[in-house]
Motif scaffolding. Structure first.
Motif, PDB file in Angstrom:
ATOM      1  N   VAL A 227      -0.461   1.659  -5.216  1.00 19.60           N
ATOM      2  CA  VAL A 227      -0.658   0.830  -6.408  1.00 19.60           C
ATOM      3  C   VAL A 227       0.670   0.615  -7.135  1.00 19.60           C
ATOM      4  N   ASP A 228       1.438   1.685  -7.313  1.00 22.89           N
ATOM      5  CA  ASP A 228       2.732   1.569  -7.983  1.00 22.89           C
ATOM      6  C   ASP A 228       3.700   0.722  -7.173  1.00 22.89           C
ATOM      7  N   LEU A 229       3.648   0.860  -5.858  1.00 21.77           N
ATOM      8  CA  LEU A 229       4.572   0.102  -5.003  1.00 21.77           C
ATOM      9  C   LEU A 229       4.236  -1.392  -5.033  1.00 21.77           C
ATOM     10  N   ILE A 230       2.946  -1.732  -5.014  1.00 25.18           N
ATOM     11  CA  ILE A 230       2.565  -3.139  -5.095  1.00 25.18           C
ATOM     12  C   ILE A 230       3.005  -3.721  -6.437  1.00 25.18           C
ATOM     13  N   SER A 231       2.868  -2.935  -7.510  1.00 24.68           N
ATOM     14  CA  SER A 231       3.242  -3.447  -8.832  1.00 24.68           C
ATOM     15  C   SER A 231       4.734  -3.723  -8.935  1.00 24.68           C
ATOM     16  N   LEU A 232       5.527  -3.090  -8.079  1.00 23.77           N
ATOM     17  CA  LEU A 232       6.962  -3.338  -8.098  1.00 23.77           C
ATOM     18  C   LEU A 232       7.277  -4.777  -7.694  1.00 23.77           C
ATOM     19  N   CYS A 233       6.420  -5.367  -6.879  1.00 27.71           N
ATOM     20  CA  CYS A 233       6.620  -6.774  -6.488  1.00 27.71           C
ATOM     21  C   CYS A 233       6.702  -7.667  -7.721  1.00 27.71           C
ATOM     22  N   PRO A 234       5.683  -7.702  -8.593  1.00 30.05           N
ATOM     23  CA  PRO A 234       5.815  -8.563  -9.785  1.00 30.05           C
ATOM     24  C   PRO A 234       6.883  -8.099 -10.755  1.00 30.05           C
ATOM     25  N   PHE A 235       7.019  -6.782 -10.972  1.00 26.66           N
ATOM     26  CA  PHE A 235       8.012  -6.311 -11.934  1.00 26.66           C
ATOM     27  C   PHE A 235       9.431  -6.691 -11.505  1.00 26.66           C
ATOM     28  N   ASP A 236       9.725  -6.509 -10.246  1.00 28.75           N
ATOM     29  CA  ASP A 236      11.050  -6.840  -9.732  1.00 28.75           C
ATOM     30  C   ASP A 236      11.272  -8.350  -9.752  1.00 28.75           C
ATOM     31  N   SER A 237      10.209  -9.111  -9.472  1.00 22.79           N
ATOM     32  CA  SER A 237      10.316 -10.569  -9.429  1.00 22.79           C
ATOM     33  C   SER A 237      10.566 -11.155 -10.811  1.00 22.79           C
ATOM     34  N   VAL A 238       9.808 -10.704 -11.819  1.00 22.43           N
ATOM     35  CA  VAL A 238      10.001 -11.282 -13.159  1.00 22.43           C
ATOM     36  C   VAL A 238      11.332 -10.837 -13.756  1.00 22.43           C
ATOM     37  N   ALA A 239      11.802  -9.648 -13.380  1.00 20.26           N
ATOM     38  CA  ALA A 239      13.091  -9.184 -13.889  1.00 20.26           C
ATOM     39  C   ALA A 239      14.244  -9.969 -13.280  1.00 20.26           C
ATOM     40  N   LYS A 240      14.160 -10.260 -11.978  1.00 18.46           N
ATOM     41  CA  LYS A 240      15.243 -10.947 -11.280  1.00 18.46           C
ATOM     42  C   LYS A 240      15.045 -12.466 -11.255  1.00 18.46           C
ATOM     43  N   GLN A 241      13.848 -12.924 -11.607  1.00 21.57           N
ATOM     44  CA  GLN A 241      13.481 -14.340 -11.587  1.00 21.57           C
ATOM     45  C   GLN A 241      13.654 -14.947 -10.195  1.00 21.57           C
ATOM     46  N   GLU A 242      13.294 -14.157  -9.228  1.00 20.71           N
ATOM     47  CA  GLU A 242      13.237 -14.619  -7.845  1.00 20.71           C
ATOM     48  C   GLU A 242      12.308 -13.676  -7.095  1.00 20.71           C
ATOM     49  N   PRO A 243      11.749 -14.129  -5.957  1.00 17.72           N
ATOM     50  CA  PRO A 243      10.803 -13.276  -5.238  1.00 17.72           C
ATOM     51  C   PRO A 243      11.441 -11.964  -4.805  1.00 17.72           C
ATOM     52  N   SER A 244      10.777 -10.882  -5.116  1.00 14.76           N
ATOM     53  CA  SER A 244      11.276  -9.569  -4.725  1.00 14.76           C
ATOM     54  C   SER A 244      11.018  -9.323  -3.246  1.00 14.76           C
ATOM     55  N   GLN A 245      11.914  -8.570  -2.638  1.00 11.04           N
ATOM     56  CA  GLN A 245      11.701  -8.184  -1.238  1.00 11.04           C
ATOM     57  C   GLN A 245      10.478  -7.288  -1.087  1.00 11.04           C
ATOM     58  N   PHE A 246      10.068  -6.632  -2.170  1.00 17.76           N
ATOM     59  CA  PHE A 246       8.880  -5.783  -2.098  1.00 17.76           C
ATOM     60  C   PHE A 246       7.611  -6.599  -1.934  1.00 17.76           C
ATOM     61  N   CYS A 247       7.644  -7.877  -2.307  1.00 17.89           N
ATOM     62  CA  CYS A 247       6.466  -8.724  -2.117  1.00 17.89           C
ATOM     63  C   CYS A 247       6.210  -8.973  -0.634  1.00 17.89           C
ATOM     64  N   ASN A 248       7.272  -8.977   0.162  1.00 20.59           N
ATOM     65  CA  ASN A 248       7.148  -9.339   1.573  1.00 20.59           C
ATOM     66  C   ASN A 248       6.578  -8.223   2.441  1.00 20.59           C
ATOM     67  N   ILE A 249       6.535  -7.026   1.904  1.00 21.24           N
ATOM     68  CA  ILE A 249       6.090  -5.904   2.751  1.00 21.24           C
ATOM     69  C   ILE A 249       4.582  -5.692   2.674  1.00 21.24           C
ATOM     70  N   PHE A 250       3.902  -6.522   1.875  1.00 25.00           N
ATOM     71  CA  PHE A 250       2.448  -6.416   1.756  1.00 25.00           C
ATOM     72  C   PHE A 250       1.777  -7.672   2.289  1.00 25.00           C
ATOM     73  N   GLU A 251       0.522  -7.519   2.686  1.00 24.82           N
ATOM     74  CA  GLU A 251      -0.274  -8.629   3.173  1.00 24.82           C
ATOM     75  C   GLU A 251      -0.994  -9.300   1.999  1.00 24.82           C
ATOM     76  N   PRO A 252      -1.359 -10.579   2.118  1.00 22.86           N
ATOM     77  CA  PRO A 252      -2.093 -11.251   1.033  1.00 22.86           C
ATOM     78  C   PRO A 252      -3.341 -10.481   0.592  1.00 22.86           C
ATOM     79  N   GLU A 253      -4.043  -9.877   1.561  1.00 24.21           N
ATOM     80  CA  GLU A 253      -5.243  -9.119   1.224  1.00 24.21           C
ATOM     81  C   GLU A 253      -4.919  -7.906   0.344  1.00 24.21           C
TER      82      GLU A 253
END
Length: 443
Positions: A227-253
């Protein structure tokens, strides 16, 4: 998303309350024959603070999970290789640049959409309140700056009330009587049991997947770590204003399931599913809203601050635009107290996702989410002799018009003001006994 587009909408829908604001629907102008005579809120009544860093405790957990993954000697999948050189560098609690921009842009939009309500009287700008968290205060200040800029500095609203202990502001009170914060119910329950049950179902297989992909780690990831690792995707993305690499390691489901866990947490935390606290924590705000809509004194025996609400300087009724800044948990309580997001009378299931749910946290409590309440005056078009215009209310959440069948809304989302007030019996009756549960231990 306030001019920043760095991820597809379907991904943002899996980011739950960590999604940047996006309009759920296109704003609908009032129907022919109707005009807005008052807006109770931001460009609405209520607005969440802008995008932020993780909270302190959340950030510490996220860093711990990242450290686990970085301890691996090797990774099987290519999309994990970036971890070898990754350094966790997010701050804690405060707004990120995107969050500041969101509120500033919202202030500009509020002027564009509702400046006609100000009637040219610069002495009566929007009235602005916030709760005491620094990110909420900053969001309110950013909104007032955006509004002022859009008006070419003719209208210069200020943050007039901070509901806190902060002595640096003229108007301040303790947080115990605070309609903008989730703090008025000492015995309030939470949604942990329901959300944890779902986390164990969906996140355990994901943890096993990562444990097999990151070889020779110091310790294995758990379902809670996921849960914490998935949340890093949005937190990292909004902080950097670009897609985080952590978003790519999860599936849409994975994101769909993550959001369902957050939906459960909100619904059973401060929403309809919580018997102690929950929607009753929104009652005070609803009674303040009724006072604004009807130009009458606040009548409430729950968490309103009687001192502030009885003083025209701190709770005026002569403004046409009111802006209140709050948090997602309190917004959920207010939605629930009003009777919103309950057309289907859904009870959320902690064992399976309902893709048709009304209870979509991405749509209703995203970063910089807002609830707009408009009071309108509607008359026949063309005018009919002897017919007086009727006052109506409509509500939007992130520009999505709410159906409000509970007060007989028509196809334009319009309820007669009198019917709307009548429908709010739960708030007008101080929560029908639910407020007392906040202080009496159940036996």
């Amino acid at each position: 998303m306030d001019g920043v587009t760095f991820a597809p909408v379907q991904t943002l829908h899996g980011w739950a309350q960590f999604s940047p604001f996006y309009p759920v629907r296109r704003y609908r102008v009032p129907p022919k024959g109707c005009s807005i005579t008052q807006v109770n809120g931001i460009s609405s009544c209520l607005k969440r603070h802008g995008a932020r860093f993780p909270t302190l405790h959340s950030g510490e957990r996220i860093k711990s999970v990242v450290d686990k993954l970085k301890s691996a000697k090797s990774y099987i999948r290519e999309d994990l290789q970036f971890l070898k050189d990754y350094t966790y560098d997010l701050g804690f609690d405060d707004l990120v640049a995107l969050g500041a921009l969101q509120s500033y842009t919202a202030g500009q939009l509020a002027f564009t959409r509702y400046s006609h309500l100000l009637s040219g009287d610069a002495t009566l700008p929007p009235f602005v309140r916030s709760t005491s968290s620094s990110r909420v205060i900053d969001s309110a200040h950013n909104w007032t700056s955006g509004f002022s800029f859009a008006s070419q500095h003719r209208f210069n609203p200020v943050l007039s009330v901070i509901m806190s202990k902060d002595a640096s502001y003229r108007y301040s009170q303790t947080s115990a009587n605070n309609t903008l914060a989730h703090s008025g119910c000492p015995l309030a329950g939470d949604g942990d049991e329901k959300s944890d049950a779902w986390v164990n179902i969906y996140a355990t297989p994901i943890a096993k997947r990562f444990n097999s992909l990151a070889l020779d780690m110091n310790s294995n990831l758990t379902a809670a770590d996921v849960v914490d690792l998935i949340s890093l995707c949005p937190f990292d993305s909004v902080a950097k204003q670009e897609p985080s690499q952590f978003c790519n390691i999860f599936e849409p489901e994975d994101f769909t399931n993550f959001e369902w866990g957050m939906n459960l947490d909100k619904y059973y935390g401060t929403g309809y599913g919580q018997p102690v606290g929950g929607r009753v924590e929104g009652v005070g705000y609803v009674n303040e809203l009724i006072a604004r809509l009807t130009n009458t004194p606040v009548r409430d025996n729950t968490q309103t601050n009687r001192t502030l609400d009885s003083d025209p300087a701190t709770f005026p009724l002569d403004r046409s635009i009111f802006a209140d800044f709050s948090h997602d948990n309190q917004m959920v309580a207010i939605y629930s107290a009003l009777g919103l997001l309950n057309e289907k009378h859904e009870v959320l299931d902690e064992t399976r996702v309902n893709p048709e749910t009304e209870w979509d946290t991405s749509d209703v409590v995203s970063f910089s989410a807002e609830m707009v309440v408009e009071r309108l005056s509607c008359a026949w078009d063309p005018p009919v002799a002897g017919y007086k215009p009727t006052e109506y209310v409509r509500i939007m959440i992130n520009d999505a018009l709410q159906p409000m069948s509970f007060c007989g809304a028509d196809e334009n989302g319009l309820c007669k003001l009198s019917k709307f007030v009548e429908s709010q019996s739960y708030a007008r009756n101080d929560g029908d006994g639910d407020f007392e549960k906040c202080f009496l231990t159940q036996t």
